[in-house]
Design an enzyme around this catalytic site. Structure first.
Site, PDB file in Angstrom:
ATOM      1  N   GLU A 153       0.816  -1.206   0.000  1.00  0.00           N
ATOM      2  CA  GLU A 153       0.000   0.000   0.000  1.00  0.00           C
ATOM      3  C   GLU A 153       0.854   1.262   0.000  1.00  0.00           C
ATOM      4  O   GLU A 153       1.999   1.276   0.452  1.00  0.00           O
ATOM      5  CB  GLU A 153      -0.936   0.006   1.197  1.00  0.00           C
ATOM      6  CG  GLU A 153      -0.214   0.094   2.516  1.00  0.00           C
ATOM      7  CD  GLU A 153      -1.180   0.103   3.688  1.00  0.00           C
ATOM      8  OE1 GLU A 153      -2.165  -0.631   3.644  1.00  0.00           O
ATOM      9  OE2 GLU A 153      -0.917   0.849   4.637  1.00  0.00           O
ATOM     10  N   CYS A 199       3.503   8.593   1.045  1.00  0.00           N
ATOM     11  CA  CYS A 199       4.073   7.672   2.031  1.00  0.00           C
ATOM     12  C   CYS A 199       4.257   6.322   1.333  1.00  0.00           C
ATOM     13  O   CYS A 199       3.275   5.683   0.945  1.00  0.00           O
ATOM     14  CB  CYS A 199       3.100   7.574   3.204  1.00  0.00           C
ATOM     15  SG  CYS A 199       3.595   6.383   4.438  1.00  0.00           S
ATOM     16  N   CYS A 215       6.840  -6.912   7.727  1.00  0.00           N
ATOM     17  CA  CYS A 215       7.933  -6.275   8.478  1.00  0.00           C
ATOM     18  C   CYS A 215       8.340  -7.191   9.621  1.00  0.00           C
ATOM     19  O   CYS A 215       7.495  -7.824  10.242  1.00  0.00           O
ATOM     20  CB  CYS A 215       7.472  -4.926   9.032  1.00  0.00           C
ATOM     21  SG  CYS A 215       8.768  -4.028   9.904  1.00  0.00           S
ATOM     22  N   CYS A 257       6.251  -4.534  15.679  1.00  0.00           N
ATOM     23  CA  CYS A 257       5.639  -3.613  16.654  1.00  0.00           C
ATOM     24  C   CYS A 257       4.230  -4.108  17.009  1.00  0.00           C
ATOM     25  O   CYS A 257       3.432  -4.418  16.125  1.00  0.00           O
ATOM     26  CB  CYS A 257       5.582  -2.200  16.070  1.00  0.00           C
ATOM     27  SG  CYS A 257       7.213  -1.554  15.668  1.00  0.00           S
ATOM     28  N   CYS A 311       1.043  -2.523  15.362  1.00  0.00           N
ATOM     29  CA  CYS A 311       1.077  -2.264  13.921  1.00  0.00           C
ATOM     30  C   CYS A 311       0.482  -3.423  13.127  1.00  0.00           C
ATOM     31  O   CYS A 311       0.851  -4.583  13.342  1.00  0.00           O
ATOM     32  CB  CYS A 311       2.529  -2.027  13.514  1.00  0.00           C
ATOM     33  SG  CYS A 311       2.765  -2.042  11.735  1.00  0.00           S
ATOM     34  N   GLY A 330       6.845  -1.721   6.349  1.00  0.00           N
ATOM     35  CA  GLY A 330       8.238  -2.158   6.349  1.00  0.00           C
ATOM     36  C   GLY A 330       9.180  -1.224   7.075  1.00  0.00           C
ATOM     37  O   GLY A 330       8.852  -0.093   7.392  1.00  0.00           O
ATOM     38  N   GLU A 331      10.363  -1.755   7.361  1.00  0.00           N
ATOM     39  CA  GLU A 331      11.436  -0.994   8.019  1.00  0.00           C
ATOM     40  C   GLU A 331      12.453  -0.625   6.924  1.00  0.00           C
ATOM     41  O   GLU A 331      13.198  -1.496   6.448  1.00  0.00           O
ATOM     42  CB  GLU A 331      12.062  -1.868   9.113  1.00  0.00           C
ATOM     43  CG  GLU A 331      13.440  -1.437   9.596  1.00  0.00           C
ATOM     44  CD  GLU A 331      13.529   0.019  10.021  1.00  0.00           C
ATOM     45  OE1 GLU A 331      12.855   0.398  10.985  1.00  0.00           O
ATOM     46  OE2 GLU A 331      14.289   0.785   9.379  1.00  0.00           O
ATOM     47  N   SER A 380      12.013   7.024   7.641  1.00  0.00           N
ATOM     48  CA  SER A 380      11.544   6.832   9.017  1.00  0.00           C
ATOM     49  C   SER A 380      11.874   5.409   9.456  1.00  0.00           C
ATOM     50  O   SER A 380      11.464   4.447   8.809  1.00  0.00           O
ATOM     51  CB  SER A 380      10.029   7.051   9.053  1.00  0.00           C
ATOM     52  OG  SER A 380       9.536   6.703  10.312  1.00  0.00           O
ATOM     53  N   ASN A 436      -4.064   5.100  16.017  1.00  0.00           N
ATOM     54  CA  ASN A 436      -5.224   4.958  15.145  1.00  0.00           C
ATOM     55  C   ASN A 436      -5.785   3.549  15.343  1.00  0.00           C
ATOM     56  O   ASN A 436      -5.196   2.590  14.848  1.00  0.00           O
ATOM     57  CB  ASN A 436      -4.755   5.171  13.693  1.00  0.00           C
ATOM     58  CG  ASN A 436      -5.903   5.426  12.751  1.00  0.00           C
ATOM     59  OD1 ASN A 436      -7.005   5.737  13.188  1.00  0.00           O
ATOM     60  ND2 ASN A 436      -5.659   5.294  11.474  1.00  0.00           N
ATOM     61  N   CYS A 496      -0.110   2.696   9.313  1.00  0.00           N
ATOM     62  CA  CYS A 496       0.730   1.742   8.614  1.00  0.00           C
ATOM     63  C   CYS A 496       0.135   0.335   8.511  1.00  0.00           C
ATOM     64  O   CYS A 496      -0.162  -0.299   9.498  1.00  0.00           O
ATOM     65  CB  CYS A 496       2.041   1.725   9.413  1.00  0.00           C
ATOM     66  SG  CYS A 496       3.042   0.328   9.280  1.00  0.00           S
TER      67      CYS A 496
HETATM   68  S1  SF4 Z   1       6.039  -1.333   9.651  1.00  0.00           S
HETATM   69 FE1  SF4 Z   1       6.863   0.161  11.107  1.00  0.00          FE
HETATM   70  S2  SF4 Z   1       5.421   0.174  12.833  1.00  0.00           S
HETATM   71 FE2  SF4 Z   1       5.012  -1.662  11.591  1.00  0.00          FE
HETATM   72  S3  SF4 Z   1       6.183  -3.339  12.548  1.00  0.00           S
HETATM   73 FE3  SF4 Z   1       7.476  -2.443  10.951  1.00  0.00          FE
HETATM   74  S4  SF4 Z   1       8.681  -0.879  11.992  1.00  0.00           S
HETATM   75 FE4  SF4 Z   1       6.972  -1.366  13.343  1.00  0.00          FE
END
Ligand code: SF4
Length: 349
Positions: free
Chosen positions: A89, A102, A109, A113, A116, A156-157, A188, A291, A334
């Protein structure tokens, strides 16, 4: 086929040389793709017909297939299908006088988190530089106007996909590519230590904006909220950020997702300020009220609690802003639109 959007100018010139063509052909093709938004070799009228046919047999331009678009007043979310059938997305956000995109950098990922939706799948694979760039090209085509800001803040990271993100940034900021200002591109990260060290030495990546997710000022709690991050990493992270090379007037953004009853107390605010003591001018804090997601057991704090948290930081000399995530009507945080689609699909089966 080789995706053209994964190639730098140098690589494309080498490609043309290796096929017996003059290297300036690379500049002609790059102009069509990045300046004129033409994604079909047949329409590149300053190339011979024979070369156009050969190019369409060896290079691809757009591989992502747009499969859904959800519009709201302040944002548009795109879902794209990749060649191997995964869904990613991208969110286009309408600010007062410009558009911000974005982009996603991975499918799933590994950081995990707890709050998330992307983390629910774990990591499936990295996106290529081309897949990152194509999110921009397609969204810009849909927007009908230039997108000036890009944030690597989708699924994703980014720093876990360092080489592809670096290549995508190179294409974004190069005059032969998307020609965006370095000040308008932001990576980020959750704060991975080794790639952050690498970034600090990297003349290209250290020159764009850096945002880091903090989410708790307490080591143990932070590594519970963001499980891939080891205990002790917060101390190490702050050490790196306090010496990270910054251009004059630039700041590092610290992102803090505020979750009710988890990390929104007065003691969290005070401890966060303590973490930045002596370096207040180097950072700004973005408080992002959580959110809520139907698949996750977390709530957003009350407005009053958010304001108290913010005022504690201001009181201690730290520029702090509350950023309600845009696109809530389109499941804005996210990974959430993608998760919603899967829920709907599985309910329908
Ligand atoms: S996408 Fe961002 S918020 Fe989601 S698990 Fe990965 S690092 Fe964490």
């Amino acid at each position: 086929m080789t995706p053209l959007t994964s190639l730098s100018r140098e690589q494309l010139r080498d490609f043309f040389i290796s096929t017996g063509e003059k290297p300036f052909r690379a500049d002609q093709v790059l102009r069509w793709v990045y300046k004129k938004g033409v994604f079909d070799f047949q329409s590149m009228t300053d190339l011979s017909v024979e070369l156009r046919i050969r190019l369409s047999e060896t290079l691809s331009i757009l591989e992502l297939e747009p499969i859904q678009k959800v519009k709201a007043s302040d944002s548009t979310k795109f879902l794209f299908k990749t060649c191997d059938g995964h869904v990613i997305e991208t969110v286009l956000i309408k600010e007062r006088d410009h558009l911000t995109l974005c982009v996603s950098t991975q499918i799933g990922c590994a950081v995990g988190c707890r709050f998330c939706a992307t983390a629910l799948d774990g990591l499936i694979r990295n996106l290529t530089a081309g897949e990152i760039i194509q999110q921009y090209l397609i969204a810009q085509g849909e927007a009908g106007e230039r997108i000036r800001n890009v944030v690597f803040m989708g699924m994703g990271e980014p720093l876990a996909n360092y080489d592809n993100v670096r290549k995508a940034v190179e294409i974004m900021v190069s005059p032969w590519g998307l020609d965006l200002s370095r000040r308008r591109v932001t990576v980020s990260t959750s704060g991975l230590i080794a790639p952050l060290r690498k970034m600090a030495r990297d003349p290209l990546l250290r020159d764009i904006n850096l945002a880091v997710s903090i989410n708790s000022p307490f080591e143990e709690e932070r590594s519970e909220l963001m499980p891939l991050l080891k205990r002790g990493s917060l101390k190490e992270l702050m050490k790196i950020l306090k010496s990270f090379p910054l251009r004059p007037y630039r700041k590092i953004t610290l992102e803090y997702v505020l979750i009710s009853g988890i990390n929104d107390s007065l003691s969290h605010a005070i401890a966060l300020a303590k973490l930045l003591k002596g370096f207040e001018k180097r950072f700004k804090v973005n408080l992002i009220p959580y959110n809520p997601d139907p698949n996750l057991p977390f709530e957003r704090p009350s407005l009053e609690r958010i304001m108290v948290f913010q005022s504690q930081l201001w009181k201690r000399g730290i520029s702090t802003f509350v950023r309600f995530s845009k696109g809530q009507e389109t499941f804005g945080a996210c990974g959430q639109l993608r998760a919603k689609r899967y829920v709907l699909k599985s309910q329908a089966v």
